[in-house]
Design a protein around this motif. Structure first.
Motif, PDB file in Angstrom:
ATOM      1  N   ASN A 219     -42.334 -48.661 -46.354  1.00 46.86           N
ATOM      2  CA  ASN A 219     -41.561 -49.717 -45.769  1.00 46.86           C
ATOM      3  C   ASN A 219     -39.625 -49.600 -46.009  1.00 46.86           C
ATOM      4  O   ASN A 219     -38.915 -50.911 -45.428  1.00 46.86           O
ATOM      5  N   TRP A 220     -39.747 -49.198 -47.009  1.00 42.44           N
ATOM      6  CA  TRP A 220     -37.991 -48.530 -47.787  1.00 42.44           C
ATOM      7  C   TRP A 220     -37.643 -47.607 -47.012  1.00 42.44           C
ATOM      8  O   TRP A 220     -37.092 -46.528 -46.995  1.00 42.44           O
ATOM      9  N   THR A 221     -36.914 -48.337 -45.555  1.00 44.09           N
ATOM     10  CA  THR A 221     -35.926 -47.542 -44.901  1.00 44.09           C
ATOM     11  C   THR A 221     -34.933 -48.510 -44.755  1.00 44.09           C
ATOM     12  O   THR A 221     -34.090 -49.164 -45.077  1.00 44.09           O
ATOM     13  N   TRP A 222     -33.546 -47.344 -44.271  1.00 47.63           N
ATOM     14  CA  TRP A 222     -32.204 -48.250 -44.001  1.00 47.63           C
ATOM     15  C   TRP A 222     -32.559 -49.359 -43.073  1.00 47.63           C
ATOM     16  O   TRP A 222     -31.585 -50.673 -42.914  1.00 47.63           O
ATOM     17  N   ASP A 223     -33.815 -49.805 -42.152  1.00 50.19           N
ATOM     18  CA  ASP A 223     -33.635 -50.949 -41.331  1.00 50.19           C
ATOM     19  C   ASP A 223     -34.557 -52.484 -42.433  1.00 50.19           C
ATOM     20  O   ASP A 223     -34.095 -53.543 -41.932  1.00 50.19           O
ATOM     21  N   THR A 224     -35.200 -51.995 -43.215  1.00 49.58           N
ATOM     22  CA  THR A 224     -36.106 -52.870 -44.169  1.00 49.58           C
ATOM     23  C   THR A 224     -34.285 -53.493 -44.802  1.00 49.58           C
ATOM     24  O   THR A 224     -34.022 -54.430 -45.950  1.00 49.58           O
ATOM     25  N   PHE A 225     -33.108 -52.639 -45.123  1.00 49.99           N
ATOM     26  CA  PHE A 225     -32.431 -52.452 -46.053  1.00 49.99           C
ATOM     27  C   PHE A 225     -31.365 -52.803 -45.306  1.00 49.99           C
ATOM     28  O   PHE A 225     -30.870 -53.915 -45.993  1.00 49.99           O
ATOM     29  N   ASN A 226     -31.188 -52.786 -44.313  1.00 50.02           N
ATOM     30  CA  ASN A 226     -30.095 -53.877 -43.574  1.00 50.02           C
ATOM     31  C   ASN A 226     -30.472 -55.508 -43.561  1.00 50.02           C
ATOM     32  O   ASN A 226     -30.363 -56.391 -43.317  1.00 50.02           O
ATOM     33  N   THR A 254     -29.627 -38.844 -46.839  1.00 49.48           N
ATOM     34  CA  THR A 254     -30.724 -39.736 -46.794  1.00 49.48           C
ATOM     35  C   THR A 254     -31.168 -38.677 -45.048  1.00 49.48           C
ATOM     36  O   THR A 254     -32.169 -38.678 -44.811  1.00 49.48           O
ATOM     37  N   THR A 255     -30.214 -38.137 -44.569  1.00 49.29           N
ATOM     38  CA  THR A 255     -30.498 -38.158 -43.203  1.00 49.29           C
ATOM     39  C   THR A 255     -30.680 -36.183 -43.408  1.00 49.29           C
ATOM     40  O   THR A 255     -31.336 -35.734 -42.297  1.00 49.29           O
ATOM     41  N   GLY A 256     -30.804 -35.960 -44.471  1.00 49.03           N
ATOM     42  CA  GLY A 256     -31.478 -34.813 -44.403  1.00 49.03           C
ATOM     43  C   GLY A 256     -30.377 -33.821 -44.207  1.00 49.03           C
ATOM     44  O   GLY A 256     -30.542 -31.894 -44.366  1.00 49.03           O
ATOM     45  N   VAL A 257     -28.856 -33.562 -43.573  1.00 45.27           N
ATOM     46  CA  VAL A 257     -27.719 -32.440 -43.352  1.00 45.27           C
ATOM     47  C   VAL A 257     -26.635 -33.272 -44.524  1.00 45.27           C
ATOM     48  O   VAL A 257     -25.817 -34.557 -44.649  1.00 45.27           O
ATOM     49  N   PRO A 258     -26.732 -31.395 -45.257  1.00 48.87           N
ATOM     50  CA  PRO A 258     -25.248 -31.631 -45.820  1.00 48.87           C
ATOM     51  C   PRO A 258     -23.973 -31.339 -45.263  1.00 48.87           C
ATOM     52  O   PRO A 258     -24.389 -30.986 -44.111  1.00 48.87           O
ATOM     53  N   ASN A 272     -20.427 -32.166 -37.372  1.00 54.58           N
ATOM     54  CA  ASN A 272     -20.275 -32.319 -35.762  1.00 54.58           C
ATOM     55  C   ASN A 272     -21.926 -33.401 -35.457  1.00 54.58           C
ATOM     56  O   ASN A 272     -22.496 -33.464 -34.565  1.00 54.58           O
ATOM     57  N   ASN A 273     -22.899 -32.868 -36.856  1.00 50.99           N
ATOM     58  CA  ASN A 273     -24.024 -33.418 -36.671  1.00 50.99           C
ATOM     59  C   ASN A 273     -24.092 -35.464 -36.428  1.00 50.99           C
ATOM     60  O   ASN A 273     -23.603 -35.861 -36.153  1.00 50.99           O
ATOM     61  N   ALA A 274     -25.198 -34.793 -35.870  1.00 58.26           N
ATOM     62  CA  ALA A 274     -25.531 -36.858 -34.875  1.00 58.26           C
ATOM     63  C   ALA A 274     -26.068 -37.411 -35.676  1.00 58.26           C
ATOM     64  O   ALA A 274     -25.733 -38.733 -35.873  1.00 58.26           O
ATOM     65  N   LEU A 275     -26.590 -36.878 -36.941  1.00 52.23           N
ATOM     66  CA  LEU A 275     -27.119 -37.748 -37.947  1.00 52.23           C
ATOM     67  C   LEU A 275     -26.386 -38.127 -38.990  1.00 52.23           C
ATOM     68  O   LEU A 275     -26.176 -39.780 -39.456  1.00 52.23           O
ATOM     69  N   ILE A 276     -25.239 -37.703 -39.180  1.00 55.87           N
ATOM     70  CA  ILE A 276     -23.961 -37.542 -40.292  1.00 55.87           C
ATOM     71  C   ILE A 276     -23.397 -38.868 -39.331  1.00 55.87           C
ATOM     72  O   ILE A 276     -22.983 -39.550 -39.651  1.00 55.87           O
ATOM     73  N   GLU A 277     -23.755 -38.545 -38.023  1.00 60.54           N
ATOM     74  CA  GLU A 277     -22.124 -39.775 -37.801  1.00 60.54           C
ATOM     75  C   GLU A 277     -23.093 -40.916 -37.152  1.00 60.54           C
ATOM     76  O   GLU A 277     -22.581 -42.000 -37.546  1.00 60.54           O
ATOM     77  N   LYS A 278     -25.224 -41.057 -37.520  1.00 56.58           N
ATOM     78  CA  LYS A 278     -25.360 -42.011 -37.457  1.00 56.58           C
ATOM     79  C   LYS A 278     -25.688 -42.528 -38.753  1.00 56.58           C
ATOM     80  O   LYS A 278     -24.844 -44.209 -39.385  1.00 56.58           O
ATOM     81  N   SER A 279     -25.662 -41.965 -39.930  1.00 56.26           N
ATOM     82  CA  SER A 279     -25.182 -42.468 -41.633  1.00 56.26           C
ATOM     83  C   SER A 279     -23.616 -43.235 -41.042  1.00 56.26           C
ATOM     84  O   SER A 279     -23.558 -44.479 -41.862  1.00 56.26           O
ATOM     85  N   CYS A 344     -33.747 -42.492 -44.130  1.00 59.04           N
ATOM     86  CA  CYS A 344     -33.422 -42.466 -42.653  1.00 59.04           C
ATOM     87  C   CYS A 344     -34.974 -42.449 -41.961  1.00 59.04           C
ATOM     88  O   CYS A 344     -35.771 -42.150 -41.796  1.00 59.04           O
ATOM     89  N   PRO A 345     -34.267 -43.407 -40.724  1.00 56.98           N
ATOM     90  CA  PRO A 345     -35.100 -43.599 -39.953  1.00 56.98           C
ATOM     91  C   PRO A 345     -35.329 -42.036 -38.776  1.00 56.98           C
ATOM     92  O   PRO A 345     -35.997 -42.312 -37.995  1.00 56.98           O
ATOM     93  N   TYR A 346     -34.276 -41.838 -38.475  1.00 59.75           N
ATOM     94  CA  TYR A 346     -34.102 -40.598 -37.527  1.00 59.75           C
ATOM     95  C   TYR A 346     -34.467 -39.467 -37.620  1.00 59.75           C
ATOM     96  O   TYR A 346     -34.752 -38.607 -37.137  1.00 59.75           O
ATOM     97  N   ALA A 347     -34.643 -39.246 -39.701  1.00 61.61           N
ATOM     98  CA  ALA A 347     -34.987 -37.449 -39.840  1.00 61.61           C
ATOM     99  C   ALA A 347     -36.303 -37.566 -39.762  1.00 61.61           C
ATOM    100  O   ALA A 347     -36.766 -38.162 -39.584  1.00 61.61           O
ATOM    101  N   ASP A 348     -36.731 -36.629 -40.094  1.00 63.94           N
ATOM    102  CA  ASP A 348     -38.075 -35.920 -40.204  1.00 63.94           C
ATOM    103  C   ASP A 348     -38.979 -35.622 -41.392  1.00 63.94           C
ATOM    104  O   ASP A 348     -39.586 -35.731 -41.285  1.00 63.94           O
TER     105      ASP A 348
END
Length: 474
Positions: A219-226, A254-258, A272-279, A344-348
């Motif tokens: 449960n150590w996620t962006w959400d619990t951290f927030n 943590t998105t998995g996207v460098p 332009n990656n959507a996960l980078i934008e979320k972070s 990251c809760p959006y990453a696989d």
């Protein structure tokens, strides 16, 4: 700031001597993360001080580690050009892989001192003079692809069998540094990268759920951290969640996207990656809610001592900061804990920023066999139980670690090895690094729009990528 050299479980305390080689660098105006020692900061003389040795019982244990097909080197000296010394100083114990290199292969490391900012200039001068060093640091991820494009390094494949049993476990990392069929970086192991350092008393005194327990329960996620930041932070009381210079890039990973990676032999960006934008959106919300320690209000100065006094919840930093002689900024060692970056809760998968124990072979190296032997020692001791136990003892005796700290290290190490994230933004060019280093932090430091920031830098970043790709293909 200190050299970003991180010690891993199973890897000997390889760079303990290098961790204190550089003093803290003041960041540039606007919050530019100091990624290396300043050119004006000379590395201290490492030949003075108390001699470093390994305890006799540890040497005897080392003798029992099997090294296949090992023989003494005809040329024992490996010339090492860097801004930190592999050889330990001031009485710190000799790390196990260096002890093996010296006693099994008869090797020694000759340190050629430079500074971080001058290291490529010195390398170029030495290559041009016909007196090349043998080995160069690659853990800062700034050697590739530009070093291959500029022909400053040579592939290691003639000297190391990357498909062998000894090396195949590192293929997920080393294969990311392949150009024209050759490996231009030899990474002997991954390490925990950036970790979130905290004080257990602060957690207990504020009735906050233990990050270690959250991690253990998945449960150590962006959400619990927030949620944790929201419950703890109070600007009027000067209670903040995050301090330091290391958070943004590590959180993005943590998105998995460098931001920059190699695909099909070319350097490409993922701006332009959507996960980078979320972070970036998450970090902008942190700024809006006054969660980060406002270093911009304090002349861009950080204050890690707020971890020990309970005013700051986390200090994200490289593992090197936990190998210093004085850990008082974080409190008593019995209270020091750390966890990896939240998932990251959006990453696989659970992706984490990944540090490396890594080296490159210099163009015109006179002793590539010695370099290969040294790197093989790193791989052998990485997974050997005897070597692991000696390294653990060295952490406890030389750096006064607690058992709890070591347990934290094992946990973050295991997670970091499963899904490593390696960003090559510093390896394209100095210009590319400058184009990205500050803008990627603008949402976190200034509440800026990521969309606007991204669009303003893409053309210049793409131009740098086109230039290095053209050199690679020439």
């Amino acid at each position: 700031m200190k050299a970003r050299r991180l010690i891993s479980v199973g890897l000997s305390a390889a760079l303990l001597m290098g961790l204190t080689a550089c003093t803290d660098e003041e960041p540039a105006v606007g919050g530019n993360e100091p990624s290396a020692p300043s050119a004006t900061q000379a590395v201290p003389d490492t030949t003075s001080g108390v001699p470093s040795t390994m305890k006799e019982d540890d040497k005897e244990a080392m003798a029992g580690i099997e090294v296949k097909d090992a023989k003494k080197l005809e040329n024992p000296t490996v010339k090492w050009l860097s801004f930190w010394d592999i050889n330990p100083v001031n009485g710190k114990a000799v790390p196990v892989h260096l002890e093996m290199f010296e006693n099994v292969y008869g090797g020694k490391i000759e340190y050629i001192q430079t500074t971080f900012d001058d290291k490529y200039d010195k390398l170029g001068t030495m290559i041009a003079s016909g007196d090349s060093p043998d080995m160069f640091p690659a853990a800062d991820l700034d050697t590739f692809p530009k070093g291959a494009a500029a022909k400053m390094f040579e592939p290691l494949d003639d000297y190391i069998d990357f498909d062998s049993d000894l090396w195949k476990d590192m293929s997920v990392v080393n294969d990311r540094f392949v150009y024209n069929g050759g490996h231009y970086v030899g990474a002997t192991g991954t390490d925990a990268g950036t970790v979130m350092i905290y004080n257990q008393k602060t957690i207990e005194n504020n009735n906050i759920e233990d990050p270690q327990e959250l991690l253990a329960n998945g449960n150590w996620t962006w959400d619990t951290f927030n949620e944790m930041m929201n419950n703890f932070c109070d600007k009027d009381e000067k209670k903040y969640a995050i301090d330091g210079w290391w958070f943004v890039w590590a959180f993005s990973a943590t998105t998995g996207v460098p931001i920059i990676e190699m695909k099909d032999g070319k350097a490409v960006h993922n701006l332009n990656n959507a996960l980078i934008e979320k972070s970036q959106e998450f970090m902008k919300n942190m700024y809006t809610n006054n969660y980060p320690y406002p270093k911009w209000e304090y002349n861009w100065q950080i204050n890690p001592s707020n971890i020990s006094n309970g005013n700051t919840l986390f200090y994200p930093c490289g593992m090197w900061s936990l190998y210093e002689a004085d850990l008082s900024d974080y409190g008593d060692t019995k209270d020091i804990r750390f966890v990896p970056m939240p998932r990251c809760p959006y990453a696989d998968e659970y992706y984490l920023p990944t540090g490396l124990e890594a080296y490159s072979l210099c163009k015109g190296a006179q002793n590539p066999e010695g370099v290969a032997a040294f790197l093989n020692c790193g791989r052998i001791t990485r997974n050997d139980d005897t070597a692991k136990e000696i390294s653990k003892k060295q952490l406890f005796e030389d750096y006064k670690w607690s058992e709890e700290m070591y347990n934290c290290l094992e946990t973050v190490q295991d997670l970091s090895e499963k899904h490593p994230v390696i960003d090559l933004y510093a390896g394209v060019s100095a210009q590319c690094k400058e184009l990205l280093n500050n803008p990627v932090k603008e949402s976190f430091n200034n509440g800026a729009s990521w969309t606007q920031t991204r669009e303003s830098i893409i053309p210049a970043v793409q131009a740098e990528l086109d230039a290095v790709n053209a050199r690679l293909n020439s």
